[in-house]
Design a protein around this motif. Structure first.
Motif: not given
Length: 345
Positions: A89, A296, A85, A93, A334, A260, A102, A274-275, A271-272
């Motif tokens: 991400g 990452s 992930l 991006q 975020f 993914t 993401d 990869g963001l 969630g979040f």
């Protein structure tokens, strides 16, 4: 001076990767010891080495099974999912030139959710495929739909994002319709828990499958680091630098989509990760993708190992969905990202 500085920076990044690998190994070892059946690191180590060809561990079969069949595959799978992930991400991006993109921007999680619901609630193909396979097929269908919509709309990065939004809404609506009209309360609870992300059903097959997909995806992305660096200046600039924009974009979209899809099929939509985490990696090593992508992946692996540990121990004997824990951490992060971006304008 410039070469000396580059060498120092390279040495610092290499040191960071070594530290990250040690932190990941230590995190996995410590996470396995935590739970209702308390285990020591020495016991865990002896059990693992025993299964890898060493002398058998002097523990009961129950404790051996807890480590080898339950906690170890779950913890390793958490590391693989977090790495995948985080990697996806960072690539999304950069490729879409959107810092808020993401891995789920292509509607893959919604497609996977629909596939899983069709298996669990309606029993479609349940005699031949299971929940994970249904989720993977749903993710692939969603990705193909996004590619088709984006191509018809012109294929630019903003069109890809819009196509992903459309696919997300479509498959979310289908999932909600099926659950509301066909599921009983117990099925609804199970489906909702899976949709929020859970590593509770992990086994060694899931680990091997996810490891193979993430490894191939990592190698694919690492071979395109120069192209990703060129994308930072725009598609026209990348093309003038000799990048085959269409081929590279399709290759990377396919690689991230498959990673993914594999992750969602075994762990649900977490969630979040990869963001937010690619931004942390950029703060540590800068925007160059040769350094950014491995960083990452490492940060994502360590992070999700501890997220899963908290999820299964915080309110034991009950278990929290991993997506709930990542959201509790990710939403404030975020908000900070949004606030910093506002300050740059």
């Amino acid at each position: 001076m410039t070469r000396l500085r580059l060498r120092r920076n390279s040495a610092a990044v290499a040191g960071l990767w070594v530290f990250g690998a040690i932190a990941l190994t230590a995190s996995i070892a410590c996470a396995i010891t935590l739970g209702p059946a308390g285990l020591s690191v020495a016991e865990v180590t002896s059990i693992v080495f025993g299964h890898l060809g060493g002398p058998p561990a002097d523990v009961t079969p129950i404790r051996d099974g807890i480590v080898w069949n339950l906690r170890l595959p779950r913890t390793v799978l958490a590391a693989l999912c977090g790495a995948g992930l985080g990697l996806c991400g960072a690539v999304m991006q950069s490729m879409l030139r959107n810092p808020l993109a993401d891995p789920f921007v292509l509607g893959i999680s919604s497609g996977a959710s629909t596939g899983a619901v069709l298996i669990v609630v309606l029993g479609i193909g349940s005699g031949a495929i299971g929940l994970s396979s249904g989720a993977f097929l749903g993710a692939v269908v969603s990705f193909v739909l996004v590619l088709l919509l984006a191509h018809l709309a012109g294929g630019t990065p903003d069109r890809v994002i819009l196509a992903g939004v459309a696919a997300t809404q479509l498959f979310s609506a289908i999932t909600s319709f099926v659950v509301i009209t066909s599921a009983d309360p117990e099925q609804t609870r199970g489906v909702l828990f899976w949709l929020l992300g859970s590593l509770g059903g992990a086994d060694w097959f899931d680990v091997m499958m996810c490891a193979a997909v993430v490894a191939v995806g990592l190698v694919t992305c690492l071979t395109h680091t120069r192209s990703l660096d060129a994308f930072a200046f725009g598609e026209d600039a990348a093309s003038s630098l000799g990048v085959n924009v269409l081929r590279v974009r399709l290759t990377l979209l396919l690689a991230t989509a498959l990673m993914t899809a594999a992750i969602v099929s075994v762990a649900g939509a977490i969630g979040f990760v990869g963001l937010v985490l690619p931004h942390a990696a950029r703060a540590l090593v800068g925007p160059g993708h040769r350094r950014l992508l491995p960083t990452s992946a490492l940060i994502g692996a360590v992070f999700l190992v501890w997220v899963d540990t908290v999820a299964r121990t915080a309110i034991a004997p009950q278990e929290l969905p991993a997506g709930v824990v990542t959201a509790l951490v990710g939403v404030p992060a975020f908000a900070i990202i949004l606030w910093k971006r506002k300050g740059r304008r």
